[in-house]
Enzyme design. Sequence first.
Site, PDB file in Angstrom:
ATOM      1  N   CYS A 161       0.797  -1.233   0.000  1.00  0.00           N
ATOM      2  CA  CYS A 161       0.000   0.000   0.000  1.00  0.00           C
ATOM      3  C   CYS A 161       0.829   1.281   0.000  1.00  0.00           C
ATOM      4  CB  CYS A 161      -0.920   0.008   1.214  1.00  0.00           C
ATOM      5  SG  CYS A 161      -2.067  -1.361   1.222  1.00  0.00           S
TER       6      CYS A 161
HETATM    7  N1  LIG Z   1      -2.731  -5.848   2.060  1.00  0.00           N
HETATM    8  C1  LIG Z   1      -3.198  -4.805   2.704  1.00  0.00           C
HETATM    9  O1  LIG Z   1      -2.828  -4.557   3.844  1.00  0.00           O
HETATM   10  C2  LIG Z   1      -4.228  -3.887   2.081  1.00  0.00           C
HETATM   11  C3  LIG Z   1      -4.929  -3.014   2.921  1.00  0.00           C
HETATM   12  C4  LIG Z   1      -5.892  -2.182   2.380  1.00  0.00           C
HETATM   13  C5  LIG Z   1      -6.120  -2.215   1.011  1.00  0.00           C
HETATM   14  N2  LIG Z   1      -5.404  -3.055   0.201  1.00  0.00           N
HETATM   15  C6  LIG Z   1      -5.732  -3.041  -1.223  1.00  0.00           C
HETATM   16  O2  LIG Z   1      -6.516  -4.178  -1.527  1.00  0.00           O
HETATM   17  C7  LIG Z   1      -6.194  -4.671  -2.817  1.00  0.00           C
HETATM   18  C8  LIG Z   1      -5.748  -6.117  -2.715  1.00  0.00           C
HETATM   19  O3  LIG Z   1      -4.592  -6.178  -1.920  1.00  0.00           O
HETATM   20  P1  LIG Z   1      -4.044  -7.534  -1.317  1.00  0.00           P
HETATM   21  O4  LIG Z   1      -2.960  -7.167  -0.374  1.00  0.00           O
HETATM   22  O5  LIG Z   1      -5.186  -8.375  -0.843  1.00  0.00           O
HETATM   23  O6  LIG Z   1      -3.410  -8.203  -2.613  1.00  0.00           O
HETATM   24  P2  LIG Z   1      -2.983  -9.734  -2.790  1.00  0.00           P
HETATM   25  O7  LIG Z   1      -1.982  -9.766  -3.884  1.00  0.00           O
HETATM   26  O8  LIG Z   1      -2.661 -10.342  -1.473  1.00  0.00           O
HETATM   27  O9  LIG Z   1      -4.312 -10.437  -3.293  1.00  0.00           O
HETATM   28  C9  LIG Z   1      -4.904 -10.161  -4.514  1.00  0.00           C
HETATM   29  C10 LIG Z   1      -5.457 -11.448  -5.085  1.00  0.00           C
HETATM   30  O10 LIG Z   1      -6.114 -11.147  -6.310  1.00  0.00           O
HETATM   31  C11 LIG Z   1      -5.890 -12.231  -7.187  1.00  0.00           C
HETATM   32  N3  LIG Z   1      -6.151 -11.807  -8.543  1.00  0.00           N
HETATM   33  C12 LIG Z   1      -5.355 -11.128  -9.398  1.00  0.00           C
HETATM   34  N4  LIG Z   1      -5.979 -10.922 -10.561  1.00  0.00           N
HETATM   35  C13 LIG Z   1      -7.198 -11.486 -10.453  1.00  0.00           C
HETATM   36  C14 LIG Z   1      -8.297 -11.593 -11.322  1.00  0.00           C
HETATM   37  N5  LIG Z   1      -8.283 -11.079 -12.545  1.00  0.00           N
HETATM   38  N6  LIG Z   1      -9.400 -12.252 -10.891  1.00  0.00           N
HETATM   39  C15 LIG Z   1      -9.420 -12.792  -9.629  1.00  0.00           C
HETATM   40  N7  LIG Z   1      -8.409 -12.714  -8.769  1.00  0.00           N
HETATM   41  C16 LIG Z   1      -7.323 -12.061  -9.181  1.00  0.00           C
HETATM   42  C17 LIG Z   1      -4.460 -12.621  -6.909  1.00  0.00           C
HETATM   43  O11 LIG Z   1      -4.191 -13.949  -7.373  1.00  0.00           O
HETATM   44  C18 LIG Z   1      -4.382 -12.483  -5.403  1.00  0.00           C
HETATM   45  O12 LIG Z   1      -4.703 -13.695  -4.749  1.00  0.00           O
HETATM   46  C19 LIG Z   1      -5.130  -3.730  -3.360  1.00  0.00           C
HETATM   47  O13 LIG Z   1      -5.752  -2.724  -4.097  1.00  0.00           O
HETATM   48  C20 LIG Z   1      -4.525  -3.149  -2.108  1.00  0.00           C
HETATM   49  O14 LIG Z   1      -3.959  -1.885  -2.347  1.00  0.00           O
HETATM   50  C21 LIG Z   1      -4.488  -3.913   0.721  1.00  0.00           C
END
Ligand SMILES: NC(=O)c1ccc[n+]([C@@H]2O[C@H](COP(=O)([O-])OP(=O)(O)OC[C@H]3O[C@@H](n4cnc5c(N)ncnc54)[C@H](O)[C@@H]3O)[C@@H](O)[C@H]2O)c1
Length: 408
Positions: free
Chosen positions: A250
């Site tokens: 992030c």
């Molecule tokens: N990790 C955090 O602490 C956090 C906190 C707040 C917001 N976010 C936001 O949330 C979002 C996700 O973050 P995250 O940390 O969970 O990412 P992550 O990489 O852990 O998980 C994302 C998942 O999406 C899947 N994916 C990718 N393309 C896809 C598709 N076309 N269809 C279905 N699945 C698909 C990936 O395989 C992965 O498992 C981002 O925008 C991030 O900025 C993350």
Amino acid sequence: MGYVGLPLAVAFAAEGHDVVAFDVDRCKVDALRRGESYVEDVADRALAAVAERIEATTRPDALARCEAVLICVPTPLTANREPDLGPLVDACRALSGVVQVGQLVVLESTTYPGTTRERVAPILAESGLVAGVDFSLAFSPERVDPGRTDHTMRTTPKVVGGLTEACGDRAEALYRDICDTIVRVSTPEAAELTKLLENIFRSVNIALVNELAMLCDRMQIDIWEVVDAASTKPYGFMRFEPGPGMGGHCMPVDPFYLSWRAREFDMTTEFIELAGKINQQMPYHCVAKVERLLNDAGKPVRGSKIAILGVAYKPGVGDVRESPGLKIVTLLAALGADVRYHDPFVSELPAHGLRSEALDVVLAGADLALIVTAHPGVDHDAAVAGVPLALDLRGVARHSAGGRAVLL
Ligand SMILES: NC(=O)c1ccc[n+]([C@@H]2O[C@H](COP(=O)([O-])OP(=O)(O)OC[C@H]3O[C@@H](n4cnc5c(N)ncnc54)[C@H](O)[C@@H]3O)[C@@H](O)[C@H]2O)c1
């Protein structure tokens, strides 16, 4: 089904909902089917308790049966540091093939203001259904803070902005099941910018204290003492700690979604750029400090044995995305140091050809111990006491071994 999606799936399943856990990553889907969690904040036990309500799949058709679809895909930057909406566009395309009349679709991924309306809605419209008319569309940012236990999904207020009032009502009703407080804003854009403001606020304040840490280094003032003292002010000050730089999915990424978008409006977001620049400089500053310490002891970096404690981007998690620890490992290795690391949460760094070793093994014969990430359960006192030189980038060993550790 990543860091954001899996905890949400478990939370809804725990409230009695049937959940389709859709991901394009077969390894994650297989792990979920085996009942194995790959996210630290979700214990296998918690997953097992709701296993029969979670259907893990790589097939988007299963989404057609859902009343609500929450999109939690990554929103990274391209090599040119511009928003990479590739995963979001792919996910929306897959969803446009199955979206149903009456469904609720919510985007949770962090992104620039305008994404839900200008990017998500038009792709979903390829289905022939119109957002805000045939199905509901909203943005609700995820606020999960991996490793945090004092605030949970239930106790952390959830911001919701619907494309229409009715869309917002639907999203609010959904999230009420897993969250005590819902904060309604008038549009998806306001919700999108709310999340960015939160992250930019942190990034700017961390940069401020990091810049002061670099100045304190020259002025020979203890930045930790200053931060502690300033934190005694009961109002008008909020504590931020210096460190080796920002990591995770992030903080180093999200602010640049806004600076990119701002350019379309003839604005340069200078705070964001400046904070990014300072925070990116920190690993270099830390490595320069390692060089100085070794130099003072009459040793070159080349050939010195350096024990790195913690490479994840923050304590208690195994996430190394954008971790300053990786940059520090790379920079020290490039200088010819013999780098080893101990991180109970990160078993290997394949790109660096390194595996985590036991604490006593990495410390044995080390010229310098470098505390990069202070994981719980690691005996930093013993580390500082057991090596000739110690540099603490996190302020955890300030009082260890009679203050032997040099601080950031
Ligand atoms: N990790 C955090 O602490 C956090 C906190 C707040 C917001 N976010 C936001 O949330 C979002 C996700 O973050 P995250 O940390 O969970 O990412 P992550 O990489 O852990 O998980 C994302 C998942 O999406 C899947 N994916 C990718 N393309 C896809 C598709 N076309 N269809 C279905 N699945 C698909 C990936 O395989 C992965 O498992 C981002 O925008 C991030 O900025 C993350």
